[in-house]
Write an enzyme that holds these catalytic residues in place. Structure first.
Site, PDB file in Angstrom:
ATOM      1  N   GLY A 151     -49.832 -16.781  16.395  1.00  0.00           N
ATOM      2  CA  GLY A 151     -50.538 -16.914  15.122  1.00  0.00           C
ATOM      3  C   GLY A 151     -51.983 -17.311  15.343  1.00  0.00           C
ATOM      4  O   GLY A 151     -52.260 -18.261  16.079  1.00  0.00           O
ATOM      5  N   ARG A 166     -50.593 -30.127  -8.224  1.00  0.00           N
ATOM      6  CA  ARG A 166     -50.203 -28.772  -8.617  1.00  0.00           C
ATOM      7  C   ARG A 166     -48.808 -28.698  -9.228  1.00  0.00           C
ATOM      8  O   ARG A 166     -48.577 -27.935 -10.156  1.00  0.00           O
ATOM      9  CB  ARG A 166     -50.279 -27.853  -7.394  1.00  0.00           C
ATOM     10  CG  ARG A 166     -51.703 -27.639  -6.980  1.00  0.00           C
ATOM     11  CD  ARG A 166     -51.814 -26.923  -5.670  1.00  0.00           C
ATOM     12  NE  ARG A 166     -53.229 -26.719  -5.363  1.00  0.00           N
ATOM     13  CZ  ARG A 166     -53.666 -26.209  -4.215  1.00  0.00           C
ATOM     14  NH1 ARG A 166     -52.810 -25.848  -3.266  1.00  0.00           N
ATOM     15  NH2 ARG A 166     -54.952 -26.052  -4.014  1.00  0.00           N
TER      16      ARG A 166
END
Lengths: 600, 258
Positions: A8, A295
């Site tokens: 990654g 959130r």
């Protein structure tokens, strides 16, 4: 010096790569896309650090507490503390790398507000902070590549890790996207920095590569997974057909207001609805944090207003995010990039018309379980080989694919920080691990066995000619997860969802590899990814079912309160005989005892 | 009758295969972009003639026009497929791979020459290390904004596609890497290695090979003023040339090269 494998090339993977190269090690860096195109580019709003330049008496301790409270006391406390103390240094490092951070009139770094804190703590570079930070690391990695210390394998997908007879990870098995060649690569340790599993949810804000496939694969090889049920739904995404694009929390950080018409079914254009007839439901209910509640809270309130009360715009799960009261010059300077995106994809100018937004799956707080070693003072032992180590010896995880920094809910602008910090932390950890590694190569039989296993699997996938289209099955899975395993969770529906996922796994056997070629065959690799997504989906859903409480992003109306006596624990998922099994592990709360999580 | 979208896609089965056009008719839906059309082909891999085909392959990742992956030539124009909304495109929509790069398969091309060029022009900050050494130099808001403009380059290749001087066989390094070389010259620390960077774009294939068509700036999806960067870099090469000449003429006792 040792040789390490990094999977990654987002912020976490690149940071680890640089730190390892800088300390004299060789790195093989694997990525499906050229690393510069990694999902980190999508992060918009900024990166948090308590630099305290606004006279607010901010400090790393307050940042630590905000993060832990934001995560509803499920985050691992010592790593969070170490991260928050390292944060100012991380901002300065990027500053020295030339990141075009926004500036104050004096030429200092500027900071804006973000959710879940009352401090100006978020440094930002225009409206594409993640992109700018990623590019800075990409450039430094290219420098090490030019010096021969780093070798990139772009256009390769990781399939699994290679393990020796003792079960330790000794290397990686990967497939080349165009030639479809399967190959193994030895390394003293493998670091997974492969990002989140957003593609499990239909129209998440994640990028196309974010299937979490390799994470699922090592989970099936025995690595434990932490808090799979903790999935963040971002409150403000832009409507879209192929995906829901993020509308950054920075829009609210700069003064954006969320509202719905006060009168149900009021279908006048938003600009014609007078101020008194607008319902600023977040400001009303949370007078202290207003539009900058965390959130999970904002998403739940939007759901409540739109679905429970039927007050959504046009009767749907949609509300307004309004920045039209802010002057255009400020908007263009501070939010230009994200407002352009909205305009480009919807055809409406958000400087003139309030934006229509709704919640979308955005981030996985859960991920591979990783360890840490704390000292008596609550900080970490930075040289410990245990830091960021998964339950498979020699296998490490960092960035969104690890579980430990965000608990039950991540605060905005903390993800870039945890990616970079965990990338820094893992380098001395794997170096220590490698120093203690017994001399000698792993038996070549282990490598050959793993290569053969995958070559056979991909060959058999390539010859699948059933009646199911793999992409259609993927859509069904995505819709199921959006409908039944997102903002509001119910045990009856979760049980049914587990049944559906099991059914999907049966149907997976009937898919057709719709491409018959032997070159750059996307369906062949996607069918394997789909299988892995089904496994992760089962872990997420089972985790949600077994946690009978409400904590952070995990909300069950039937169990509306946090239950510390039963669930002040990490959910640990294991793969056992072809099924997901769960256990629970106590959390160290020595730094901060859990308190009520209030933002009003 | 349900609304449909007509597509013509230039396909190629492998690196050495001949390209061919394939036609598709797919169902329309709201807010659809070109990526959404290609996804429809994956769901139902049948062309307009009703023949079962291998689905079209392409590159994409973020779908928000920040990663640079999904560059294609759409109705003759190099652009990002994700931000190409079908309702704003004339039909049939013609989709081709970028023509200045080697085709891998269908719409997938090999843009590694662009990344190699970034290494060639040393597009990086020569920092001493990643250890905590305090903040970097102070920068005015104006300068930071100007750097940000150039720092948004996604290495997507649209400018390279539009440039008349750049192709797979030309020596010209192309507009995107030149923009990045100039970006690092703007920064206080980056300017310390300016000579080194400027030297990489002098001579053949360098900044002097730009034909000043200004196509690059027009093609850039992020509206990066690449021509300005090239002009600035060009002025630097002239200065460097004079510096190099003077350095060669400097006697050894004055600290010149041996």
């Amino acid at each position: 010096m040792s040789k390490f494998i990094v999977v990654g090339g987002g912020l976490a993977g690149l940071m680890a790569t640089i730190k390892l190269a800088e300390t004299g090690h060789d790195v093989l860096l694997f990525s499906i896309v050229p690393v510069k195109r990694s999902h980190s580019v999508c992060a918009q709003g900024g990166i948090n650090a308590a630099v305290n330049i606004k006279g607010e008496d901010d400090s790393p301790d307050i940042h630590t507490f905000d993060t832990i409270k934001g995560g509803d006391f499920l985050a691992e406390q010592p790593p969070v503390k170490e991260m928050c103390y390292a944060a100012p240094g991380i901002i300065y490092m990027f500053d020295r790398m030339g990141v075009a951070f926004s500036r104050t009139p004096e030429g200092n770094l500027d900071f804006r507000r973000f959710g879940g804190t009352l401090h100006h703590r978020t440094a930002f570079a225009g409206a594409t902070t993640g992109q700018q930070l990623l590019y800075a690391l990409d450039e430094q990695v290219r420098r090490w590549e030019a010096e021969g210390r780093v070798k990139k394998f772009e256009g390769w997908e990781a399939l699994s890790v290679v393990r020796d007879d003792a079960g330790a990870c000794r290397g990686l098995c990967a497939v080349h996207l165009s030639s479809l060649r399967v190959q193994t690569f030895p390394g003293d340790a493998v670091i997974l920095a492969s990002g989140g599993p957003g593609q499990i949810y239909r129209q998440s804000t994640h990028s196309m590569v974010n299937t979490g496939s390799i994470i699922s694969s090592v989970f099936q090889q025995g690595a434990a997974y932490g808090n799979p049920e903790m999935i963040q739904i971002h409150p403000t995404a832009i409507p879209g057909n192929d995906k829901l694009r993020l509308m950054s929390e920075s829009a609210r950080g700069e003064g954006g207001r969320i509202w719905a018409p006060r009168r149900k079914g009021d279908n006048r254009p938003p600009k014609e609805i007078p101020e008194a007839e607008r319902w600023y439901f977040l400001e009303e209910k949370y007078p202290r944090f207003k539009n900058l509640v965390p959130r999970d809270v904002a998403s739940r309130e939007i759901f409540h207003a739109a679905v429970d009360l039927g007050m959504g715009v046009g009767g749907g799960m949609m509300v307004y995010l309004d920045v039209t009261h802010i002057d255009k010059a400020t908007l263009n300077r501070k939010l230009g990039g994200i407002l352009e995106i909205y305009e480009k994809f919807t055809g409406e100018d958000p400087r003139e018309v309030p934006m229509k937004i709704f919640p979308a799956m955005h981030y996985s707080m859960g991920g591979l379980w990783v360890d840490y070693e704390a000292k008596g003072d609550g900080f970490l032992n930075r040289q410990s080989p245990r830091n960021q180590a998964t339950s498979i010896p020699g296998l490490y995880a960092i960035g969104e694919c690890d579980y430990q920094y965000h608990g039950a809910n991540r605060l905005g602008a903390n993800s870039l920080l945890s990616c970079v910090f965990s990338g820094q932390l893992v380098a001395p950890a794997v170096a220590s691990y490698a120093r203690n590694l017994a001399a000698g190569e792993a038996p070549s039989a282990a490598f050959e066995g793993e290569r053969k296993r995958w070559e056979d699997r991909l060959t058999s996938i390539g010859s699948m000619r059933g009646k199911e289209n793999p992409y259609a099955l993927h859509r069904e899975l995505g819709l199921l997860m959006v409908n039944d395993v997102s903002i509001v969770r119910d045990n009856t529906r979760l049980k049914a969802a587990l049944g559906r996922i099991a059914e999907f796994r049966e149907r997976w056997n009937q898919v057709s590899c719709v491409d018959e070629s032997h070159w750059y065959n996307h369906p062949k690799l996607f069918i394997n990814q789909l299988y892995n997504m089904l496994v992760t989906a089962e872990a997420i859903t089972l985790g949600a079912l077994e946690r009978d409480e409400s904590r952070g992003a995990h909300y069950k109306p039937a169990f509306p309160n946090r239950d510390d006596s039963k669930y002040m624990k990490t959910t640990l998922a294991h793969w056992d005989g072809g099924r997901v099994k769960l256990s629970f592990k106590d959390i160290d709360t020595s730094l901060f005892k859990p308190v009520a999580r209030k933002y009003d | 009758m349900p609304k449909t979208i007509e597509l013509r896609i230039l396909r190629q089965d492998g690196e050495d295969s001949a390209p061919y056009w394939d036609e598709f008719s797919i169902p329309w839906s709201e807010n659809m972009n070109v990526i959404g059309c290609l996804m429809e082909i994956q769901l139902n891999p049948v062309n307009k003639a009703g023949k079962k085909i291998n689905p079209v392959v392409w590159e994409s990742n973020c779908l928000e026009e920040v990663c640079g992956a999904c560059s294609m030539v759409i109705n003759g124009k190099p652009r990002q497929a994700c931000s190409s909304l079908v309702d704003r495109l004339a039909q049939p929509i013609r989709i081709q791979p970028l023509g200045k790069f080697r085709v891998v398969r269908d719409l997938v091309v090999d843009r590694s020459p662009m990344f190699k060029a970034l290494a060639k022009v040393k597009a990086w900050m020569p920092i001493d290390g990643t250890y905590d050494m305090g903040p970097g130099p102070k920068i005015s808001a104006e300068d930071a904004e100007r750097m940000y403009t150039f720092a948004r380059c996604m290495t997507c290749g649209c400018c390279m596609e539009a440039c008349p001087q750049y192709n797979a066989d030309s020596e010209f390094i192309g507009p995107a890497p030149l923009g990045q070389a100039n970006l690092f010259n703007m920064h206080g620390s980056g300017a310390m290695s300016k000579s080194e960077r400027v030297q990489t774009v002098m001579g053949k294939g360098g900044v002097a090979d730009c034909g000043k068509s200004q196509n690059c700036s027009k093609a850039c999806p992020k509206e990066i003023p690449l021509t300005e960067a090239i002009a600035e870099l060009s002025a630097e090469t002239t200065k460097q040339l004079v510096k190099d000449m003077l350095a060669k003429g400097t006697p050894r006792s004055f600290g010149g090269p041996a």
